[in-house]
Design a protein around this motif. Sequence first.
Motif, PDB file in Angstrom:
ATOM      1  N   GLY A 108      12.035   7.454   4.046  1.00  0.00           N
ATOM      2  CA  GLY A 108      12.108   8.024   5.385  1.00  0.00           C
ATOM      3  C   GLY A 108      11.774   6.992   6.439  1.00  0.00           C
ATOM      4  N   MET A 109      10.725   6.196   6.177  1.00  0.00           N
ATOM      5  CA  MET A 109      10.330   5.171   7.143  1.00  0.00           C
ATOM      6  C   MET A 109      11.460   4.189   7.368  1.00  0.00           C
ATOM      7  SD  MET A 109       7.848   4.663   8.963  1.00  0.00           S
ATOM      8  CE  MET A 109       7.889   3.500  10.292  1.00  0.00           C
ATOM      9  N   LEU A 136       9.440   9.074  -1.071  1.00  0.00           N
ATOM     10  CA  LEU A 136      10.119   9.746   0.044  1.00  0.00           C
ATOM     11  C   LEU A 136       9.630   9.190   1.368  1.00  0.00           C
ATOM     12  CD1 LEU A 136      10.359  13.500  -0.964  1.00  0.00           C
ATOM     13  CD2 LEU A 136      12.214  11.887  -0.570  1.00  0.00           C
ATOM     14  N   SER A 137       8.321   8.943   1.447  1.00  0.00           N
ATOM     15  CA  SER A 137       7.774   8.408   2.688  1.00  0.00           C
ATOM     16  C   SER A 137       8.406   7.071   3.027  1.00  0.00           C
ATOM     17  CB  SER A 137       6.264   8.238   2.575  1.00  0.00           C
ATOM     18  OG  SER A 137       5.671   9.453   2.257  1.00  0.00           O
ATOM     19  N   PHE A 175      -1.367   0.036   4.311  1.00  0.00           N
ATOM     20  CA  PHE A 175      -0.426  -0.184   5.410  1.00  0.00           C
ATOM     21  C   PHE A 175      -1.147  -0.659   6.661  1.00  0.00           C
ATOM     22  CE2 PHE A 175       3.953   1.577   4.905  1.00  0.00           C
ATOM     23  CZ  PHE A 175       3.915   1.724   3.534  1.00  0.00           C
ATOM     24  N   SER A 206       3.096   3.497  10.433  1.00  0.00           N
ATOM     25  CA  SER A 206       3.268   4.157   9.146  1.00  0.00           C
ATOM     26  C   SER A 206       1.908   4.574   8.599  1.00  0.00           C
ATOM     27  CB  SER A 206       3.932   3.223   8.143  1.00  0.00           C
ATOM     28  OG  SER A 206       5.091   2.675   8.687  1.00  0.00           O
ATOM     29  N   PHE A 237       6.093  13.056   9.937  1.00  0.00           N
ATOM     30  CA  PHE A 237       7.227  12.864   9.043  1.00  0.00           C
ATOM     31  C   PHE A 237       7.551  11.375   9.024  1.00  0.00           C
ATOM     32  CE2 PHE A 237      11.703  12.338   8.266  1.00  0.00           C
ATOM     33  CZ  PHE A 237      11.940  13.161   7.187  1.00  0.00           C
ATOM     34  N   PRO A 238       7.860  10.749   7.951  1.00  0.00           N
ATOM     35  CA  PRO A 238       8.020  11.263   6.592  1.00  0.00           C
ATOM     36  C   PRO A 238       6.767  11.078   5.732  1.00  0.00           C
ATOM     37  CG  PRO A 238       8.980   9.097   6.747  1.00  0.00           C
ATOM     38  CD  PRO A 238       8.279   9.349   8.036  1.00  0.00           C
ATOM     39  N   PHE A 239       5.615  10.965   6.383  1.00  0.00           N
ATOM     40  CA  PHE A 239       4.390  10.725   5.609  1.00  0.00           C
ATOM     41  C   PHE A 239       3.563  11.993   5.459  1.00  0.00           C
ATOM     42  CE2 PHE A 239       5.386   7.211   8.483  1.00  0.00           C
ATOM     43  CZ  PHE A 239       5.904   6.325   7.566  1.00  0.00           C
ATOM     44  N   PHE A 289       0.456   8.640   7.993  1.00  0.00           N
ATOM     45  CA  PHE A 289      -0.115   9.390   6.866  1.00  0.00           C
ATOM     46  C   PHE A 289      -1.249  10.280   7.336  1.00  0.00           C
ATOM     47  CE2 PHE A 289       1.893   6.153   4.223  1.00  0.00           C
ATOM     48  CZ  PHE A 289       2.313   6.897   3.145  1.00  0.00           C
ATOM     49  N   VAL A 339      16.133   3.631  14.734  1.00  0.00           N
ATOM     50  CA  VAL A 339      15.609   3.121  15.998  1.00  0.00           C
ATOM     51  C   VAL A 339      16.287   1.812  16.351  1.00  0.00           C
ATOM     52  CG1 VAL A 339      13.571   2.205  17.139  1.00  0.00           C
ATOM     53  CG2 VAL A 339      13.419   4.298  15.836  1.00  0.00           C
ATOM     54  N   PHE A 352      10.711   4.977  19.228  1.00  0.00           N
ATOM     55  CA  PHE A 352      10.166   5.146  17.891  1.00  0.00           C
ATOM     56  C   PHE A 352       9.220   6.346  17.838  1.00  0.00           C
ATOM     57  CE2 PHE A 352       7.610   3.675  14.252  1.00  0.00           C
ATOM     58  CZ  PHE A 352       8.652   3.455  13.373  1.00  0.00           C
ATOM     59  N   LEU A 354       5.100  -1.483  13.097  1.00  0.00           N
ATOM     60  CA  LEU A 354       5.733  -0.603  12.129  1.00  0.00           C
ATOM     61  C   LEU A 354       4.737  -0.170  11.062  1.00  0.00           C
ATOM     62  CD1 LEU A 354       8.577   0.461  11.763  1.00  0.00           C
ATOM     63  CD2 LEU A 354       8.968  -1.355  10.122  1.00  0.00           C
ATOM     64  N   VAL A 409       3.001  12.669  -6.817  1.00  0.00           N
ATOM     65  CA  VAL A 409       2.587  11.706  -5.811  1.00  0.00           C
ATOM     66  C   VAL A 409       3.578  10.566  -5.691  1.00  0.00           C
ATOM     67  CG1 VAL A 409       0.751  10.188  -5.097  1.00  0.00           C
ATOM     68  CG2 VAL A 409       0.210  12.279  -6.280  1.00  0.00           C
ATOM     69  N   LEU A 463      -4.977   8.857  -3.322  1.00  0.00           N
ATOM     70  CA  LEU A 463      -3.869   7.938  -3.578  1.00  0.00           C
ATOM     71  C   LEU A 463      -3.070   7.680  -2.307  1.00  0.00           C
ATOM     72  CD1 LEU A 463      -2.599   9.143  -7.042  1.00  0.00           C
ATOM     73  CD2 LEU A 463      -3.546   6.917  -6.450  1.00  0.00           C
ATOM     74  N   MET A 464      -2.671   8.788  -1.649  1.00  0.00           N
ATOM     75  CA  MET A 464      -1.864   8.607  -0.445  1.00  0.00           C
ATOM     76  C   MET A 464      -2.675   7.950   0.660  1.00  0.00           C
ATOM     77  SD  MET A 464       1.044   9.635  -1.297  1.00  0.00           S
ATOM     78  CE  MET A 464       2.122  10.114   0.017  1.00  0.00           C
ATOM     79  N   LEU A 470       9.697   9.946  15.908  1.00  0.00           N
ATOM     80  CA  LEU A 470       8.696  10.451  14.959  1.00  0.00           C
ATOM     81  C   LEU A 470       8.209  11.833  15.372  1.00  0.00           C
ATOM     82  CD1 LEU A 470       6.291   7.531  14.023  1.00  0.00           C
ATOM     83  CD2 LEU A 470       7.845   8.774  12.550  1.00  0.00           C
ATOM     84  N   LYS A 480      -4.675  13.305  -5.105  1.00  0.00           N
ATOM     85  CA  LYS A 480      -3.478  13.025  -4.311  1.00  0.00           C
ATOM     86  C   LYS A 480      -3.857  12.432  -2.958  1.00  0.00           C
ATOM     87  CE  LYS A 480       0.056  16.006  -5.651  1.00  0.00           C
ATOM     88  NZ  LYS A 480       0.655  17.324  -5.592  1.00  0.00           N
ATOM     89  N   VAL A 501      -2.758   4.272   0.113  1.00  0.00           N
ATOM     90  CA  VAL A 501      -1.512   3.652   0.559  1.00  0.00           C
ATOM     91  C   VAL A 501      -1.551   3.465   2.070  1.00  0.00           C
ATOM     92  CG1 VAL A 501       0.958   3.992   0.760  1.00  0.00           C
ATOM     93  CG2 VAL A 501      -0.208   4.590  -1.356  1.00  0.00           C
ATOM     94  N   GLN A 557       6.373  11.610  -3.650  1.00  0.00           N
ATOM     95  CA  GLN A 557       5.950  11.767  -2.258  1.00  0.00           C
ATOM     96  C   GLN A 557       5.916  10.418  -1.559  1.00  0.00           C
ATOM     97  OE1 GLN A 557       2.228  13.847  -2.308  1.00  0.00           O
ATOM     98  NE2 GLN A 557       3.227  15.843  -2.535  1.00  0.00           N
ATOM     99  N   ILE A 603      14.136   5.746   9.489  1.00  0.00           N
ATOM    100  CA  ILE A 603      13.770   5.847  10.906  1.00  0.00           C
ATOM    101  C   ILE A 603      13.857   4.489  11.575  1.00  0.00           C
ATOM    102  CG2 ILE A 603      11.845   6.265  12.459  1.00  0.00           C
ATOM    103  CD1 ILE A 603      11.093   8.610  10.810  1.00  0.00           C
ATOM    104  N   LEU A 632      17.206   7.101  22.888  1.00  0.00           N
ATOM    105  CA  LEU A 632      16.273   8.210  22.680  1.00  0.00           C
ATOM    106  C   LEU A 632      15.313   8.378  23.854  1.00  0.00           C
ATOM    107  CD1 LEU A 632      15.568   7.619  18.946  1.00  0.00           C
ATOM    108  CD2 LEU A 632      16.598   9.642  19.906  1.00  0.00           C
ATOM    109  N   PHE A 671      12.233  19.630  -0.505  1.00  0.00           N
ATOM    110  CA  PHE A 671      11.526  18.349  -0.519  1.00  0.00           C
ATOM    111  C   PHE A 671      10.043  18.504  -0.831  1.00  0.00           C
ATOM    112  CE2 PHE A 671      15.236  16.935   1.828  1.00  0.00           C
ATOM    113  CZ  PHE A 671      15.467  15.716   1.230  1.00  0.00           C
ATOM    114  N   THR A 673       4.115  14.459   3.329  1.00  0.00           N
ATOM    115  CA  THR A 673       4.364  15.192   2.087  1.00  0.00           C
ATOM    116  C   THR A 673       3.085  15.590   1.361  1.00  0.00           C
ATOM    117  OG1 THR A 673       4.761  13.017   1.187  1.00  0.00           O
ATOM    118  CG2 THR A 673       6.667  14.395   1.600  1.00  0.00           C
ATOM    119  N   TRP A 674       2.036  14.801   1.532  1.00  0.00           N
ATOM    120  CA  TRP A 674       0.798  15.125   0.832  1.00  0.00           C
ATOM    121  C   TRP A 674       0.083  16.323   1.443  1.00  0.00           C
ATOM    122  CZ3 TRP A 674      -3.622  14.986   3.786  1.00  0.00           C
ATOM    123  CH2 TRP A 674      -3.495  14.331   5.024  1.00  0.00           C
TER     124      TRP A 674
END
Lengths: 474, 648
Positions: free
Chosen positions: B633-634, B629-630, A170, A212, A221-223, A216, B641, A272, A208, B623, A162-163, A276, A159, A166, B626, B637, B648, B618, A225-226
């Motif tokens: 979510g991005m 969702l990322s 990015f 992102s 958030f939202p990265f 990770f 923004v 931003f 951006l 994977v 993989l993440m 976050l 996992k 990604v 996951q 956001i 903010l 959540f 999850t792993w």
Amino acid sequence: MIHFLLPDILLLFLPFLIVTIRLFSPKRSLLPWYIAVFGLSIIFILLNCISVGETHLFLSNWKVDRFGILMREFLVLAALMGISFSKEYFNYSSDFTPRMHQLSEFMATVIMATFGGIVVLSASDLLTFFLGLELATIPMYALTAWNKKDSIGSEAATKYILMGSVATAFELFGFSYLYGFSGSMLFSEIAAKVVLNPSSPLLWISVLFLLSGIGFKLTLFPFHTWAPDVYEGAPTPVTAILSVTSKAVAISFVSILVFGPLYGIKEQMAPFLSLLAGITLFVGNLGALKQYKLRRFMAYSSISQAGYLLIAVLGPFELALSSIVYYLFIYAFSNFLAFFIFGVIERNRPETFDSLRGLSKESPFLAVALAIALFSLAGIPPLAGFLGKFQLFYSAAQSHHYILITFAILNNVLALYYYIQILKSAWVDPPDSSLFHLIVNLRQKIWIFLLSIAILFGAMLPFLNDNIFRIMNY
Amino acid sequence: MIPLWLIPLFPLVGTIVLAIIALSSSDSKQGPAESITGAVAVLFPILSFLSVVTLSVGMPVEGIRGTIGTWIDTAAIQVNIGFLFDGLSRVMLLFITGIGSLIAIYSVGYMHKDRSFARFFAYINLFLFSMTILVLGDSLLLTFLGWEGVGLCSYLLIGFWHTDLKNTKAGNKAFIVNRVGDVGFLLGMLCLVSIGGSALLSYDALNAWLLNALSLGSISNAMPLLSLAGLLFFFGCTGKSAQIPLLTWLPDAMAGPTPVSALIHAATMVTSGVYLLARLSNLFVLIPAVLNIVLFVGLLTAFWAAIAGLFQNDIKKVLAYSTISQLGYMFMAAGVAAFDVSIFHVFTHAFFKAALFLGAGAVIHSLTGEQDMRRMGGLLKKMPLTSLVMIFGFLAIIGFPGFAGFWSKDLILERLYVSGPMGPYVYAIALLTAVITAVYMGRLIIMTFFGKYRGSKENEAHIHEAPASMLIPMLLLSVGSAFAGFLWAGLIPGAEFFREMLAPVVGAAQSYAMLGHTAAHLSPWIFAALGTLAAIIGMLIAWYLFMRPVPEAKGGSEPQGFGASWTFAFDKLHEYVGIIPTKVVAWLLDVVVNTIIMKAQWLTGGIIEILGDGIRAFQVRKVRLQAALSFIGMALITILVLIYGGLL
């Protein structure tokens, strides 16, 4: 005064030395272990001897500045704590997972990851920067999968890879746009271009994607999850190292980016970043509320700590960086202290809150240390964690992010609630006689004692804090 | 020249050593060896006394100043840990450490066979440490540290025998009432800080500032705040020195061991209020209105406590009320800006009151704890030395010519007449109080030492003179109560050693207060004669009233009837003014907290819990999900923004 490159070079050669010695020494020899501890200690001392005045440059793109020196000290200390903590897991099995093997290689990998962090800190162009980040991350994949006989660990590693890939994708994408936007690899030239043309769409797409990508690594958030899965699945020492070293590298990455090439648009990025940070710490805190496994709990706790760290980035340069360094030190002390105690617990007990029952009766020493660690993480005065958080907030307050600070402080109440839940298990809940007796060896005792003292006096004796400020404002 | 910090260091080391002894022997049955513990307990106060003596001998006129380091260093407040050894702190320290050492020696005998022997002396040493800090500190904040420290030790020692609920209650009362006064001290410091910053907390800086503002004429701007500060400081003093309205704790404080009463609640701690007034004399002479309040509070207290002393049956309670009354005299003296005289009375009072308390302690000790004077009597023959000590103390406190109290009280009365507002009237009441003093003290001596023994038979069998370790300090103190007064014998020309010693500290302030005062010149012999007359009349009244059979004691030793309502008047006042309103407010807050705030808290908590459950939903393990969702979510956001970025 020593040459500024000496510690870096020593650190680069240390893993190879360890592995080589391992080849030529008997199987059960502890020589590599002593060399690693000794080497890291020497490097830490040498780092303290570098003159902090000006920024040292080597071959135009290896830069050792004030922040770099402080973070080097931090990373080396964290590696030292990490391998000291890992040692037990190579001696016996714990948490019903098999015993780990190849201590020397393990230590070499940890030091490699540390060196990756140092490359990030020394970078002054995009390539080195990217290389450093990868060098800091890839060893972590290997570490996560270290326990080959543990299938959950392998799942976690998969996992993570993989993440992580990604995330790397990015970042590369972001870097390429940044290069496309500015036509240069060098931070200084990018910074100049950013000032000239701050609202270019190319630039913002790159920002951006870069955020992102690092999101990770920093478990924003939202990265994020792993993170709970990986933290739970990885061997405990790796979880500790991940939550300290990896996070420190990621936050340095963000600070270097924000105060380096992207400094021209820091104000525009602030909404931003604060969004976050705010969501991350809120989600981390909420997630931690209902956990009952220690490591998964620490994963959420470290997610919210990442949010707190990101708050400081909003502040002015010197204050932001010094408060981040100070907080990282304190965070590492508190986190490792907690992990050392969990390490003792999970040696022959399942790693859940229930295993802590009756700790205050069985071992007041551990229970008090645990209280110190968790109250420091929650930021209760007079422990060092309070001063650390205070400075993070102070840094952001200098740029008038009061709403975010208020929100973060309110979140602290939540954090206190779940940290106290652990303490409730340790102090209030009745003892469970079916639990195995705890075994604490001397090294663990010494580390737990030292870290407790560090947290207790880290805020009351102002030299650590003062020194960091003095160096940053030199 | 030895460093100043040695003076507080010795008792501090003593505290630590004794605490270690007490802790390490806490498991053993009979406790630590008394010989070693006692030696340690006495050694450190004596060392401290010797250092004070050494420093006193070579002290220059302007005093010695020494700074150890920075205590608080923030943007808002900077305070050093610095010590100031001048004429005022010298005389205070001499008798604090001197009498402290004597009482420590006495306590070795008194606390013999007590299980908590080491703990007792740890507290005593801690007290001496705090008291020396209080007196030696060169800033109000350091004095406040000592001020709180002595309060703590007083609390610990009053409730020393903590298995008895009565004692712990007395300790609590002392602590709480003192805290009420401490609020005054704190707010007073706050006033000074708001006038001129934290620098004004240092005595030297405060004096310099006052002098400067006075010469520039800018003092009138700060006058309201200065008066407020003075009033608040005085309020703090009423707590520590048991003056109206915060005086009720001192009689109850007699629950502690008698040496404690002698040291803390008679000789040293309770006089720290007088010390503070003298230390801040330059401030107080600028605000004569506050000084008048001091004068009348002192007068009222002295008179009220003297009457209350008449009704007491408990020997220590009589002494407690006499302490309050004498403290009233000291405040009267301060109230007419005669700070040197007030400190002189502090000095002589320390000797004779300590002697009286230690004598009373010896009596109680030999009667195995009996404190009711109605069960004493006729002890003169059985304990001649103790009686001698007590009678010396008695003669001193009533102001019998030649004894210590005569000189100091005489000076106070003279100053009251000469320089106070409404001088003759105040003088008359003070003189009347002196008569009453002689009456109630005479009553004490007569009921204890004369007549027939009225106590229980089994006690009578082993009435004995105190052991040497108790007798020697008593005798030394009685010598002091006989001769200490000659340091400033107003009637003897040239015998003004004490005044000269204090002149560098309070002299300027006093001469400022006397400016434009056309003193009525009367011969000091008239005052001396009137004072002597008061003492003799009082003694005669006591002889006439109390040299007769004493009614048999029944029930407790508390006064009955009119005496009770007089004695406990201020307890009642506290009940109505302080305790009941506090309880009402507490009840209100309790109800509000229970109904409103708690409900709100539970509501928020519930919402958070639900949110937490939502977040937990959540926690996907796949994977693909996951990553998805990322991205979502991005995207969210980014949109947020883009839309609300600026806010903010």
